[in-house]
Design a protein around this motif. Structure first.
Motif, short mmCIF file in Angstrom:
data_model
loop_
_atom_site.label_atom_id
_atom_site.label_comp_id
_atom_site.label_asym_id
_atom_site.label_seq_id
_atom_site.Cartn_x
_atom_site.Cartn_y
_atom_site.Cartn_z
N ARG A 21 0.83 -1.20 0.00
CA ARG A 21 0.00 0.00 0.00
C ARG A 21 0.87 1.26 0.00
O ARG A 21 0.60 2.21 -0.74
CB ARG A 21 -0.91 -0.01 1.23
N ARG A 22 1.91 1.25 0.81
CA ARG A 22 2.81 2.40 0.85
C ARG A 22 3.53 2.58 -0.50
O ARG A 22 3.76 3.70 -0.95
CB ARG A 22 3.83 2.23 1.98
N LEU A 23 3.85 1.45 -1.10
CA LEU A 23 4.54 1.49 -2.39
C LEU A 23 3.65 2.14 -3.45
O LEU A 23 4.10 2.97 -4.24
CB LEU A 23 4.92 0.07 -2.81
N ARG A 24 2.39 1.77 -3.46
CA ARG A 24 1.46 2.34 -4.44
C ARG A 24 1.26 3.83 -4.20
O ARG A 24 1.15 4.61 -5.14
CB ARG A 24 0.12 1.59 -4.38
N HIS A 25 1.19 4.23 -2.93
CA HIS A 25 1.02 5.64 -2.60
C HIS A 25 2.21 6.47 -3.06
O HIS A 25 2.08 7.67 -3.33
CB HIS A 25 0.80 5.82 -1.10
N GLY A 27 3.74 6.01 -5.83
CA GLY A 27 3.78 6.03 -7.29
C GLY A 27 4.50 4.85 -7.91
O GLY A 27 4.99 4.96 -9.04
N ASN A 28 4.54 3.73 -7.19
CA ASN A 28 5.19 2.53 -7.70
C ASN A 28 4.21 1.36 -7.73
O ASN A 28 3.12 1.42 -7.16
CB ASN A 28 6.41 2.17 -6.84
N VAL A 29 4.63 0.29 -8.38
CA VAL A 29 3.79 -0.91 -8.50
C VAL A 29 4.55 -2.11 -7.96
O VAL A 29 5.67 -2.38 -8.42
CB VAL A 29 3.40 -1.18 -9.97
N GLN A 44 9.77 -3.79 -7.74
CA GLN A 44 8.85 -2.67 -7.89
C GLN A 44 9.17 -1.92 -9.17
O GLN A 44 10.32 -1.89 -9.62
CB GLN A 44 8.93 -1.73 -6.69
N LEU A 45 8.13 -1.32 -9.76
CA LEU A 45 8.28 -0.57 -11.00
C LEU A 45 7.60 0.78 -10.83
O LEU A 45 6.66 0.92 -10.04
CB LEU A 45 7.63 -1.30 -12.18
N VAL A 46 8.05 1.76 -11.57
CA VAL A 46 7.42 3.08 -11.56
C VAL A 46 6.06 2.98 -12.24
O VAL A 46 5.96 2.52 -13.39
CB VAL A 46 8.31 4.12 -12.27
N HIS A 47 5.02 3.38 -11.53
CA HIS A 47 3.66 3.21 -12.05
C HIS A 47 3.46 3.91 -13.38
O HIS A 47 2.82 3.38 -14.30
CB HIS A 47 2.63 3.71 -11.03
N GLU A 48 3.97 5.12 -13.52
CA GLU A 48 3.79 5.88 -14.76
C GLU A 48 4.39 5.13 -15.95
O GLU A 48 3.80 5.10 -17.03
CB GLU A 48 4.44 7.25 -14.64
N LYS A 86 -10.24 2.84 -10.51
CA LYS A 86 -9.21 3.84 -10.75
C LYS A 86 -8.29 3.39 -11.90
O LYS A 86 -8.18 2.20 -12.18
CB LYS A 86 -8.36 4.05 -9.50
N GLN A 87 -7.64 4.34 -12.53
CA GLN A 87 -6.66 4.01 -13.56
C GLN A 87 -5.34 3.70 -12.87
O GLN A 87 -4.38 4.45 -12.97
CB GLN A 87 -6.51 5.17 -14.55
N GLN A 88 -5.34 2.58 -12.19
CA GLN A 88 -4.17 2.20 -11.39
C GLN A 88 -3.89 0.71 -11.51
O GLN A 88 -4.80 -0.12 -11.42
CB GLN A 88 -4.38 2.57 -9.91
N ILE A 89 -2.63 0.38 -11.74
CA ILE A 89 -2.20 -1.02 -11.79
C ILE A 89 -1.73 -1.40 -10.40
O ILE A 89 -0.89 -0.73 -9.80
CB ILE A 89 -1.07 -1.20 -12.82
N MET A 90 -2.28 -2.49 -9.88
CA MET A 90 -2.05 -2.86 -8.49
C MET A 90 -0.89 -3.83 -8.29
O MET A 90 -0.16 -3.75 -7.30
CB MET A 90 -3.33 -3.48 -7.91
N HIS A 91 -0.72 -4.77 -9.22
CA HIS A 91 0.32 -5.79 -9.05
C HIS A 91 0.60 -6.46 -10.39
O HIS A 91 -0.29 -6.56 -11.24
CB HIS A 91 -0.12 -6.84 -8.02
N LEU A 92 1.84 -6.93 -10.56
CA LEU A 92 2.25 -7.61 -11.78
C LEU A 92 2.98 -8.90 -11.45
O LEU A 92 3.70 -8.98 -10.45
CB LEU A 92 3.19 -6.71 -12.61
N ASP A 93 2.76 -9.91 -12.28
CA ASP A 93 3.50 -11.17 -12.19
C ASP A 93 4.26 -11.38 -13.48
O ASP A 93 3.67 -11.33 -14.57
CB ASP A 93 2.54 -12.36 -11.99
N PHE A 94 5.56 -11.64 -13.37
CA PHE A 94 6.40 -11.92 -14.52
C PHE A 94 7.00 -13.33 -14.39
O PHE A 94 7.41 -13.73 -13.30
CB PHE A 94 7.54 -10.91 -14.65
N GLN A 95 7.06 -14.05 -15.49
CA GLN A 95 7.67 -15.38 -15.50
C GLN A 95 8.93 -15.36 -16.35
O GLN A 95 8.91 -14.90 -17.49
CB GLN A 95 6.69 -16.43 -16.04
#
Length: 227
Positions: A21-25, A27-29, A44-48, A86-95
């Motif tokens: 939650r803090r990470l999203r606040h 501006g990161n994902v 973590q990735l930059v949300h923008e 919201k126009q917000q990405i919450m989480h990503l999974d990469f393989q």
């Protein structure tokens, strides 16, 4: 040759709902990388940057180069969670992918020359795209960003099936290994009146109900029979 795209990431030390939650606040994902011979890594990735990349087709079907401080890892996006409104990405999974191991993933279908085809020029022909992506199997180096479907010769009554798709060398469709019944249609050109009739039939079937008066009448008959 598959096209790759580089995305910069950072290692994520803190985990848990509060940390995410803090990470999203900020501006990161939050995200995770897993697979291969290495342990899963929280990143973590930059949300923008992610939001901009997510507007491109390649983000979902191409091999991505995750750059973690100069360490490049080739991955595929396997899951993306978005905020419900919201126009917000919450989480990503990469393989992770290995150069010598075949992978299975879905790629988009690009339909070409539909308006130039005999079916496309006809006034009362409906061309339906039964699917917009196809699952393929190949080595990472052979992964296409999309598969083209040329509709230039499509006529009324024609159908293009999975087996008709022209695939790049080294690329296959796993579904076709299960028999002819799995060779489903990708595109169908049919008469507009037939399409309309089928649609009306489905709507009528879904909305058909027994009138209340009929139910009462049947109930009355049943009661009379029991006496």
């Amino acid at each position: 040759m598959a096209t790759t795209h580089e995305i910069k990431v950072q290692r994520r030390e803190d985990e848990g709902k509060g940390a995410s939650r803090r990470l999203r606040h900020s501006g990161n994902v939050p995200a995770i990388v897993y697979g291969g011979d290495l342990d899963p890594v929280s990143i973590q990735l930059v949300h923008e940057d992610v939001l901009l990349a997510s507007k491109n087709e390649w983000f979902y079907s191409s091999i991505l180069d995750l750059n973690l401080g100069g360490d490049l890892q080739k991955v595929l996006l396997r899951d993306m969670q978005r905020h419900p409104y919201k126009q917000q990405i919450m989480h990503l999974d990469f393989q992770r992918v290995s150069a010598d191991q075949a992978l299975r993933t879905s790629v988009p279908l690009h339909f070409l020359n539909e308006d130039k085809s005999p079916a496309g020029k006809a006034a009362d022909v409906v061309i339906t795209h039964e699917m917009n992506e196809v699952e393929i199997s190949c080595l990472p180096q052979d992964l296409p960003e999309y598969v083209e479907v040329d509709l230039g010769e499509l006529k009324l009554g024609d159908a293009i099936h999975l087996s008709d798709l022209k695939l790049p060398q080294g690329v296959g469709i796993p579904e076709l290994k299960f028999g002819k019944e799995h060779d489903v249609a990708v595109v169908i050109a049919r008469h507009g009146r037939i399409e309309a009739a089928e649609t009306e039939g489905e709507e009528a079937e879904g909305s058909a109900e027994v009138p209340a008066s009929k139910v009462d009448e049947d109930a009355g008959k049943s009661a009379g029979d029991d006496k």
